[in-house]
Design a protein around this motif. Structure first.
Motif, PDB file in Angstrom:
ATOM      1  N   PHE A  29       0.881  -1.127   0.117  1.00 47.30           N
ATOM      2  CA  PHE A  29       0.008   0.028  -0.018  1.00 47.30           C
ATOM      3  C   PHE A  29       0.922   1.228   0.141  1.00 47.30           C
ATOM      4  CE2 PHE A  29      -4.380   1.352   1.341  1.00 47.30           C
ATOM      5  CZ  PHE A  29      -4.112   2.832   1.205  1.00 47.30           C
ATOM      6  N   ALA A  31       1.524   5.416  -0.806  1.00 53.99           N
ATOM      7  CA  ALA A  31       1.081   6.824  -0.704  1.00 53.99           C
ATOM      8  C   ALA A  31       1.993   7.732  -1.603  1.00 53.99           C
ATOM      9  CB  ALA A  31       0.708   7.211   0.512  1.00 53.99           C
ATOM     10  N   ARG A 177      -7.290  -0.398   3.385  1.00 52.50           N
ATOM     11  CA  ARG A 177      -6.322  -1.473   3.675  1.00 52.50           C
ATOM     12  C   ARG A 177      -6.626  -2.612   4.115  1.00 52.50           C
ATOM     13  NH1 ARG A 177      -1.147   0.178   5.651  1.00 52.50           N
ATOM     14  NH2 ARG A 177      -0.988  -1.723   6.501  1.00 52.50           N
ATOM     15  N   ALA A 200      -0.425   4.267   4.852  1.00 44.25           N
ATOM     16  CA  ALA A 200       0.265   3.731   3.911  1.00 44.25           C
ATOM     17  C   ALA A 200       1.554   2.823   4.453  1.00 44.25           C
ATOM     18  CB  ALA A 200       0.624   4.311   2.880  1.00 44.25           C
TER      19      ALA A 200
END
Length: 214
Positions: A29, A31, A177, A200
């Protein structure tokens, strides 16, 4: 999973991205932050194959996006990717349930998960409503539910909490998430929010010189 190889793009003679290279791993994940106009949304469009680079390439699972014809690129986006755009792109003539179920129907799957996802974004029981009955923040949540409903391998999110209050935004980020971790999906989230970026696994800063870890 996703490789950017010397990616360049300009508009009106102005370089937006110049020789950008980076590798994103499956299940991560990420950002992406940066100043307005630096090319964050452009980058998402290039990754999705919705725009073409001037030079360089985007490889998804080893396949160059530029090597795919329109039908193959559409099929890859429909089956492997989920999108959350700032403009939402919710279809006004479809109910909320029909909007969310659209990726499932296009992929030949049953739409039973649509109500589950509406409930997950706080719109449970409103599947029969139409977009004209919703606020901007609620429309954004419909778009988020639609992006997640088919469990994409890659989620691309452009300011996914931009129209949400802090408490709702936190819940949506936790949902993103949770959903991506459960399916082992990768996620790339463009955001100006430091609170969103804190959710993130990795935060990258996009500048004129490229992507760098913060």
């Amino acid at each position: 999973m996703l490789v950017l190889d010397k990616l360049s793009k300009s508009y009106g003679g102005r370089d937006v991205l110049a020789g950008l290279s980076h590798t994103f791993r499956a299940g991560e994940f990420v950002a992406i932050m940066g100043e307005s106009g630096v090319g964050k949304s452009t980058l998402l469009n290039l990754i999705a194959g919705l725009d073409a680079p001037d030079s360089g390439q985007v490889l998804v699972d080893g396949t160059p996006m530029a090597a795919l014809d329109d039908a193959a690129a559409t099929r890859l986006r429909r089956t492997r990717m989920g999108f959350i755009f700032q403009a939402f792109h919710v279809l006004p003539h479809l109910s909320l349930r029909q909007n969310v179920a659209l990726p499932l129907l296009l992929n030949g799957a049953i739409d039973g998960r649509a109500d589950e996802m509406l409930d997950a974004v706080g719109l449970g029981g409103r599947g029969a409503d139409f977009p004209r009955q919703l606020s901007g923040g609620e429309l954004q949540r419909v778009a988020i539910a639609r992006a997640l409903v088919h469990r994409p391998a890659l989620l691309l999110a452009d300011e996914p909490t931009g129209n949400l209050d802090p408490d709702t935004a936190q819940g949506i980020l936790e949902l993103l998430r949770r959903e991506t971790r459960q399916s082992g999906a990768g996620a790339i989230m463009v955001t100006h929010s430091h609170a969103a970026a804190a959710m993130a696994d990795q935060v990258l800063l996009l500048t004129r010189s490229g992507l760098k870890l913060t």
